[in-house]
Design an enzyme around this catalytic site. Structure first.
Site, PDB file in Angstrom:
ATOM      1  N   PRO A  93       9.853  -5.339   1.039  1.00 44.92           N
ATOM      2  CA  PRO A  93      10.669  -5.749   2.190  1.00 44.92           C
ATOM      3  C   PRO A  93      11.040  -4.564   3.075  1.00 44.92           C
ATOM      4  CG  PRO A  93      11.774  -6.301   0.104  1.00 44.92           C
ATOM      5  CD  PRO A  93      10.500  -5.579  -0.242  1.00 44.92           C
ATOM      6  N   GLU A 120      13.690  -5.023  -9.308  1.00 45.41           N
ATOM      7  CA  GLU A 120      14.325  -4.393  -8.133  1.00 45.41           C
ATOM      8  C   GLU A 120      13.334  -3.590  -7.298  1.00 45.41           C
ATOM      9  OE1 GLU A 120      17.331  -4.776  -6.750  1.00 45.41           O
ATOM     10  OE2 GLU A 120      17.480  -6.338  -8.260  1.00 45.41           O
ATOM     11  N   ARG A 158     -10.221 -14.812   6.023  1.00 41.33           N
ATOM     12  CA  ARG A 158     -10.655 -15.881   6.947  1.00 41.33           C
ATOM     13  C   ARG A 158     -11.245 -15.324   8.230  1.00 41.33           C
ATOM     14  NH1 ARG A 158      -7.252 -17.564  10.774  1.00 41.33           N
ATOM     15  NH2 ARG A 158      -7.760 -19.756  10.586  1.00 41.33           N
ATOM     16  N   ASP A 173      -6.955 -18.700  17.450  1.00 38.98           N
ATOM     17  CA  ASP A 173      -5.670 -18.927  16.800  1.00 38.98           C
ATOM     18  C   ASP A 173      -4.561 -18.127  17.471  1.00 38.98           C
ATOM     19  OD1 ASP A 173      -6.466 -20.714  14.833  1.00 38.98           O
ATOM     20  OD2 ASP A 173      -7.080 -19.123  13.459  1.00 38.98           O
TER      21      ASP A 173
HETATM   22  C1  LIG Z   1      13.173  -8.764  -5.624  1.00 35.11           C
HETATM   23  S1  LIG Z   1      12.037  -7.810  -4.676  1.00 35.11           S
HETATM   24  C2  LIG Z   1      12.836  -6.241  -4.581  1.00 35.11           C
HETATM   25  C3  LIG Z   1      13.704  -6.127  -3.383  1.00 35.11           C
HETATM   26  C4  LIG Z   1      14.261  -4.732  -3.153  1.00 35.11           C
HETATM   27  N1  LIG Z   1      15.250  -4.380  -4.139  1.00 35.11           N
HETATM   28  C5  LIG Z   1      14.907  -4.665  -1.776  1.00 35.11           C
HETATM   29  O1  LIG Z   1      16.050  -5.114  -1.633  1.00 35.11           O
HETATM   30  O2  LIG Z   1      14.240  -4.215  -0.800  1.00 35.11           O
HETATM   31  C6  LIG Z   1      10.716  -7.546  -5.810  1.00 35.11           C
HETATM   32  C7  LIG Z   1       9.367  -7.273  -5.181  1.00 35.11           C
HETATM   33  O3  LIG Z   1       8.982  -8.370  -4.359  1.00 35.11           O
HETATM   34  C8  LIG Z   1       8.155  -7.924  -3.315  1.00 35.11           C
HETATM   35  N2  LIG Z   1       8.745  -8.398  -2.041  1.00 35.11           N
HETATM   36  C9  LIG Z   1       9.955  -8.960  -1.872  1.00 35.11           C
HETATM   37  N3  LIG Z   1      10.178  -9.294  -0.609  1.00 35.11           N
HETATM   38  C10 LIG Z   1       9.070  -8.958   0.085  1.00 35.11           C
HETATM   39  C11 LIG Z   1       8.684  -9.040   1.443  1.00 35.11           C
HETATM   40  N4  LIG Z   1       9.498  -9.535   2.376  1.00 35.11           N
HETATM   41  N5  LIG Z   1       7.466  -8.597   1.795  1.00 35.11           N
HETATM   42  C12 LIG Z   1       6.619  -8.069   0.865  1.00 35.11           C
HETATM   43  N6  LIG Z   1       6.940  -7.958  -0.444  1.00 35.11           N
HETATM   44  C13 LIG Z   1       8.143  -8.389  -0.844  1.00 35.11           C
HETATM   45  C14 LIG Z   1       8.070  -6.406  -3.405  1.00 35.11           C
HETATM   46  O4  LIG Z   1       6.857  -6.041  -4.022  1.00 35.11           O
HETATM   47  C15 LIG Z   1       9.268  -6.069  -4.262  1.00 35.11           C
HETATM   48  O5  LIG Z   1       9.094  -4.873  -4.999  1.00 35.11           O
END
Ligand SMILES: C[S@@+](CC[C@H](N)C(=O)[O-])C[C@H]1O[C@@H](n2cnc3c(N)ncnc32)[C@H](O)[C@@H]1O
Length: 257
Positions: A93, A120, A158, A173
């Site tokens: 994220p 996390e 795709r 698209d």
């Molecule tokens: C619960 S999340 C961890 C969130 C992190 N502690 C934070 O607040 O930024 C667990 C994993 O989900 C994936 N993930 C969660 N949200 C994502 C997003 N919006 N885009 C891409 N990967 C995501 C990532 O690989 C991340 O390490």
């Protein structure tokens, strides 16, 4: 094209390899997927891949060592198969926002190694040592990176030549350069009247220029209402004609743009 994925849940990826457009492209050998489970390179009896965070707080953090070893194994295999030098992409994220431009770049590359975080997240020392790019799907938090990796791969696959039955359809698209980066227009199919609602008259006219103008107008209006940032980007890129600007000025209830 070859994708490698580091994941604790390899079974999730059959969603892409066994279904729909990506599944057909996979069966025809247009792309391949290789999953690496970090648990497989652990040496302790519990096959540990996570531990508590230094500094305290809730949740667990993925250990660096199983990830570093898994990336090294994937890189060695790619090298041997002639697919070396691929980016190592962490789904996060906190990454930059993934979009169609990145999907298009990925689709003309030799592929990538995706790292799917859980808990996390992953130990920062792994990121510093191995990761070349961090991409986010958007401003929300998923439980793991798998859905992000699936989305990125699907968007790229795709676009591969031959993946879609009608090669042109991907180019028409939303977000594509042929649409000036705007949103797609509404679509209709049979019957001509459904629940008392008719297909818009221009689409029935058989007049190609009228149909194209109607579609363009609909794209412009929809984009103005939902994604004015894309209108501004198209304007900055010199992609809007005088007719487009007139449609935008006359769009109902929106006034000047
Ligand atoms: C619960 S999340 C961890 C969130 C992190 N502690 C934070 O607040 O930024 C667990 C994993 O989900 C994936 N993930 C969660 N949200 C994502 C997003 N919006 N885009 C891409 N990967 C995501 C990532 O690989 C991340 O390490």
């Amino acid at each position: 094209m070859r994708f490698d994925v580091l994941t604790l849940f390899p079974a999730m990826f059959s969603a892409l390899t066994e279904h729909g457009v990506s599944g057909r492209a996979h069966a025809r050998g247009l792309w391949s997927l290789h999953a690496w489970n970090p648990r497989d390179v652990t040496e302790d009896v519990h096959r540990t891949v996570d531990d508590r965070p230094y500094g305290g707080g809730p949740g667990m953090v993925m250990l660096p060592d199983p990830l570093v070893k898994s990336v090294a194994a994937a890189q060695a295999e790619r090298e041997a198969a002639g697919h070396g030098g691929a980016p190592v992409i962490l789904l996060s994220p906190t990454g930059r926002r993934f979009d169609q431009r990145v999907a298009a770049e990925l689709s003309v590359s030799a592929g990538a190694i995706f790292v799917c975080g859980r808990y996390e997240g992953v130990d920062q020392r792994f990121i510093d040592a191995c990761v070349t790019d961090e991409w986010s799907l958007g401003d929300f938090v998923l439980s793991g990176g798998e859905i992000g990796a699936l989305a990125m791969m699907d968007a790229a696959v795709r676009l591969l030549p031959g993946a879609l039955n009608h090669g042109e359809s991907a180019r028409q698209d939303s977000f594509e350069p042929s649409l000036s980066g705007l949103l797609d227009c509404p679509h209709y199919t049979r019957p001509e009247v459904y629940a008392g609602v008719s297909v818009p008259e221009p689409l029935l006219s058989g007049h190609h220029a009228r149909i194209a103008r109607w579609r363009r107008d609909q794209s412009l209006r929809l984009t103005l209402a939902r994604r004015p940032d894309l209108i501004e980007a198209a304007r900055q890129g010199g992609l809007l004609t005088k007719d487009d600007e007139r449609v935008l000025r006359e769009a109902p209830g929106l006034g000047e743009v």
